[in-house]
Design an enzyme around this catalytic site. Structure first.
Site, PDB file in Angstrom:
ATOM      1  N   CYS A 130     -10.705   2.849  -6.663  1.00 36.51           N
ATOM      2  CA  CYS A 130      -9.820   3.533  -7.609  1.00 36.51           C
ATOM      3  C   CYS A 130      -8.427   2.893  -7.672  1.00 36.51           C
ATOM      4  CB  CYS A 130      -9.719   5.013  -7.280  1.00 36.51           C
ATOM      5  SG  CYS A 130      -9.030   5.334  -5.652  1.00 36.51           S
ATOM      6  N   ASN A 148      -4.440  -0.778  -4.169  1.00 37.08           N
ATOM      7  CA  ASN A 148      -2.986  -0.940  -4.296  1.00 37.08           C
ATOM      8  C   ASN A 148      -2.349  -0.914  -2.909  1.00 37.08           C
ATOM      9  OD1 ASN A 148      -3.706  -0.578  -6.941  1.00 37.08           O
ATOM     10  ND2 ASN A 148      -2.955   1.512  -7.077  1.00 37.08           N
ATOM     11  N   ASP A 149      -2.725   0.093  -2.129  1.00 38.56           N
ATOM     12  CA  ASP A 149      -2.176   0.176  -0.779  1.00 38.56           C
ATOM     13  C   ASP A 149      -2.891  -0.779   0.165  1.00 38.56           C
ATOM     14  OD1 ASP A 149       0.005   1.947  -0.755  1.00 38.56           O
ATOM     15  OD2 ASP A 149      -1.375   3.589  -1.187  1.00 38.56           O
ATOM     16  N   HIS A 203      10.247   6.002 -16.055  1.00 35.70           N
ATOM     17  CA  HIS A 203       9.515   6.996 -16.843  1.00 35.70           C
ATOM     18  C   HIS A 203       9.346   6.559 -18.290  1.00 35.70           C
ATOM     19  CE1 HIS A 203       9.701  10.749 -14.124  1.00 35.70           C
ATOM     20  NE2 HIS A 203       8.517  10.198 -14.117  1.00 35.70           N
ATOM     21  N   ARG A 233       4.348  -3.336  -2.024  1.00 43.61           N
ATOM     22  CA  ARG A 233       3.860  -3.422  -3.406  1.00 43.61           C
ATOM     23  C   ARG A 233       4.962  -3.240  -4.446  1.00 43.61           C
ATOM     24  NH1 ARG A 233       0.114   2.139  -3.580  1.00 43.61           N
ATOM     25  NH2 ARG A 233       0.655   2.535  -5.734  1.00 43.61           N
ATOM     26  N   ARG A 261      -7.922  14.146  -4.900  1.00 45.22           N
ATOM     27  CA  ARG A 261      -7.277  13.577  -3.723  1.00 45.22           C
ATOM     28  C   ARG A 261      -6.220  14.557  -3.238  1.00 45.22           C
ATOM     29  NH1 ARG A 261      -4.032   7.978  -3.982  1.00 45.22           N
ATOM     30  NH2 ARG A 261      -2.516   9.198  -5.150  1.00 45.22           N
ATOM     31  N   ARG A 274      -4.729  12.369  -8.934  1.00 47.46           N
ATOM     32  CA  ARG A 274      -3.515  12.230  -8.114  1.00 47.46           C
ATOM     33  C   ARG A 274      -2.770  13.571  -8.131  1.00 47.46           C
ATOM     34  NH1 ARG A 274      -3.313   6.533 -10.266  1.00 47.46           N
ATOM     35  NH2 ARG A 274      -3.053   5.189  -8.435  1.00 47.46           N
ATOM     36  N   GLU A 326      -7.632   2.682   2.312  1.00 48.22           N
ATOM     37  CA  GLU A 326      -6.413   2.026   1.828  1.00 48.22           C
ATOM     38  C   GLU A 326      -5.508   1.572   2.965  1.00 48.22           C
ATOM     39  OE1 GLU A 326      -4.378   4.605  -0.924  1.00 48.22           O
ATOM     40  OE2 GLU A 326      -4.610   6.355   0.334  1.00 48.22           O
TER      41      GLU A 326
HETATM   42  C1  PEP Z   1      -4.261   2.882  -4.126  1.00 47.69           C
HETATM   43  O1  PEP Z   1      -3.487   2.792  -3.159  1.00 47.69           O
HETATM   44  O2  PEP Z   1      -4.963   1.939  -4.529  1.00 47.69           O
HETATM   45  C2  PEP Z   1      -4.388   4.158  -4.841  1.00 47.69           C
HETATM   46  C3  PEP Z   1      -5.307   4.349  -5.766  1.00 47.69           C
HETATM   47  O3  PEP Z   1      -3.474   5.127  -4.536  1.00 47.69           O
HETATM   48  P1  PEP Z   1      -1.969   5.141  -5.111  1.00 47.69           P
HETATM   49  O4  PEP Z   1      -1.827   4.018  -6.104  1.00 47.69           O
HETATM   50  O5  PEP Z   1      -1.792   6.484  -5.724  1.00 47.69           O
HETATM   51  O6  PEP Z   1      -1.170   4.911  -3.870  1.00 47.69           O
HETATM   52 MG    MG Z   2      -2.722   4.615  -2.315  1.00 46.73          MG
END
Ligand code: PEP
Ligand code: MG
Length: 578
Positions: free
Chosen positions: A502, A454-455, A189, A465, A332, A296, A431
């Site tokens: 995103c 990211n996922d 944090h 990750r 989302r 989010r 994702e």
């Molecule tokens: C992603 O997975 O790219 C994404 C935007 O969602 P989060 O990072 O919240 O898992």
């Molecule tokens: Mg994600």
């Protein structure tokens, strides 16, 4: 030079101030019976003062548009509000005859240990929050200043073994040029607050608090995660130049942030923001976002014992929709699970939480909870341009089930004569590899896609990750990931549906050329990244980056593709690291 973890970007040069949290003298018990009432009163007063102080920090942060800081302090307020937590402290005084500060320390140590043992990284990180809150209460009991930074009167680089989130939240930006700590990581944090507040920071610097003395000169390189102690003249010169360049670059970006994100040959890309709170929405508009590509919503659920109600969520979504109107806001639905958890949803222990009960999987099995969120989103859709977005969809059946629930909620609202946007769009986050491969199937019942790299990257490459050891595989430029991105874009365009990205890749200006070349219509990122991505887009030729993307898709490795991007003249777009 000492190497650590880059926690918040930026360069600072200054004199070290070593922060030593004042030792607290805990009084030993046992208390006389006659003292018990007094100690209970002291505890209650200290609790009240702590709540007042936290409310003041939240208000100040909200006014300053610092949503992240406000949210973290709200989490602290929620912990203080937990009756069983305070009851245990009172029991320590009443039944074990402890002085108030010792009773608080005992409870703090117990819960810190419980959180520190947890498998979930996010929950482990909450041990620091418990310690932070309890220290605030203890200081209020014994009457020592809560903000130990009060001793800093001149600009300096703060050096500490560890900084609690509230220490970081209270840092005076005019005095603290940067900070270095021995503990902490890039997802702590404190790191999140430092990034949001624009304070460069490096964490995980071994023994930094003992290797330095007050007044030593320190260079903090928050891009690379380096600290230089008493640098030689050459290093100092280099960093003075880099810092001047960094400042100039930021000034130029700031001046140009409202220019249209359009390539030299007139191809327009829409830049949107990723937000987690109403306050983040203000920062998005200030940085030139034309809407929200990812809200989010799990942050609304985190750090609390009870689920947010429909009215509570409606108020938040309505405010964001109103402030962004007529621009779109993609809300989302809850993405809890994986590395994110909340006390208000019981997720049993899993060996592979990223492959387990997460996101839409939880929503579909907890139908009442999902309906509460969908109804809140629908009601807010009457006040702006809202889209619904489902996270972690892996198959058409899940999308159908989610859309069935959406229809059911619409019918209920209609029967109750409550307004909503009957044509609200419902899109899918791409994702999971399953969703990317089946993009053509999902496109039949989704109105838009948003690629969560990211996922997507972690699932395509089978590389967690959060795990540093396999981070070399977590590269969205990997040919396997790029091919899936291209497939999702093509399937989307076949149906004339816009497609967004995103994931973090969208906010990295080094990636802008290939993403625009691949044909993404919208890029959504943290508000602070928008000016540099906008600047990168304005330097491109669409025709050239289309050819660049085609070439990239023929290459064998992520390194080759990164090399192609670096060699192209688009690479002068300054990345988050130089
Ligand atoms: C992603 O997975 O790219 C994404 C935007 O969602 P989060 O990072 O919240 O898992
Ligand atoms: Mg994600």
């Amino acid at each position: 030079m000492i190497g650590g973890i880059p926690a918040a970007p930026g360069i600072a040069i200054g004199k070290a101030y070593i922060y030593r949290n004042k030792e607290i003298a805990y009084r030993e018990g046992p208390l006389d019976d006659s003292e018990i009432q007094n100690q209970l009163l002291l505890l209650t007063d200290a609790m009240r003062s702590s709540v007042d102080q936290l409310h003041a920090i939240v208000d100040e942060a909200s006014k300053a548009g610092d949503g992240t800081k406000a949210q973290i302090m709200e989490t602290h307020l929620a912990i203080l509000d937990d009756v069983s937590f305070t009851d245990e402290m009172k029991a320590g005084i009443m039944h074990e005859h402890m002085f108030a500060e010792t009773a608080v320390r005992k409870v703090s140590e117990k819960y810190e240990a419980v959180f520190a043992e947890m498998d979930d990284e996010y929950m482990r990180g909450r041990a620091a929050d418990i310690a932070d809150i309890c220290l605030r209460v203890i200081k209020n009991i014994i009457g020592v200043p809560v903000n130990a930074m009060g001793e800093v009167h001149e600009p300096c680089v703060l050096i500490a073994r560890d900084l609690t989130p509230s220490d970081t939240a209270q840092l005076d930006k005019d005095l603290i040029l940067a900070f270095c700590t021995e503990q902490g990581g890039s997802t702590s944090h404190s790191a999140i607050i430092a990034k949001a507040r624009g304070i460069p920071a490096v964490m995980g610097l071994k023994d930094i608090a003992t290797r330095l003395a007050d007044g030593d000169t320190v260079i903090v390189d928050g891009y690379q995660g380096h600290a230089h102690i008493n640098p030689d003249a050459e290093t100092l010169d280099t960093y003075l130049r880099l810092k001047a360049e960094d400042t100039k670059r930021k000034e130029t970006l700031d001046r140009n942030k409202h220019l249209p994100p359009e390539t030299r040959d007139g191809h327009r890309v829409t830049l949107l923001a990723n937000i987690g709170s109403v306050e983040d929405g203000s920062a998005a508009l200030e940085n030139g976002a034309k809407g929200v590509g990812l809200f989010r919503t799990e942050f609304i659920y985190m750090g609390r014992d009870t689920l947010p109600t429909e009215d509570e969520q409606f108020a938040i979504y309505k405010t964001v929709a109103g402030m962004m109107n007529p621009y779109p806001v993609s809300i989302r639905t809850l993405d809890i699970g994986g590395d994110k958890s909340t006390p208000c949803i019981n997720i049993p222990h899993e060996d592979n939480p990223f492959l387990g009960w997460r996101a839409i999987r939880i929503s579909l099995s907890e139908k009442d909870m999902f309906k509460t969120q969908i109804r809140a989103i629908l009601r807010a859709s009457a006040y702006g341009n809202i889209r619904i977005m489902y996270p972690m969809i892996a198959e058409m059946t899940e999308l159908r089930k989610a859309n069935d629930i959406l229809r059911e909620c619409k019918e209920e609202l209609k029967a109750d004569h409550i307004d909503y946007d009957a044509d609200i769009e419902a899109g899918v986050m791409i994702e999971t590899p399953a969703a990317a491969v089946a993009a053509d199937i999902l496109m039949k019942e989704a109105t838009f896609f948003s690629i969560g790299t990211n996922d997507l990257t972690q699932y395509v490459m089978a590389a967690d990750r959060m795990n540093e050891r396999v981070s070399y595989l977590c590269d969205p430029l990997s040919p396997s990931v790029l091919r899936l991105i291209k497939h999702a874009i093509d399937e989307s365009h076949k149906e004339n549906a816009p497609i967004c990205m995103c994931g973090e890749m969208a906010g990295d200006p080094k990636m802008t050329s290939i993403l625009v070349g691949l044909g993404l219509d919208e890029l959504s990122m943290s508000a602070s990244s928008i000016p540099s991505v906008n600047d990168a887009i304005r330097k491109l030729s669409f025709e050239e980056v289309q050819a660049l993307a085609i070439k990239a898709l023929t290459m064998d490795t992520a390194e080759d593709i990164a090399g192609l991007l670096a060699a192209s003249h688009y690479s002068d777009a300054k990345p988050s690291r130089y």
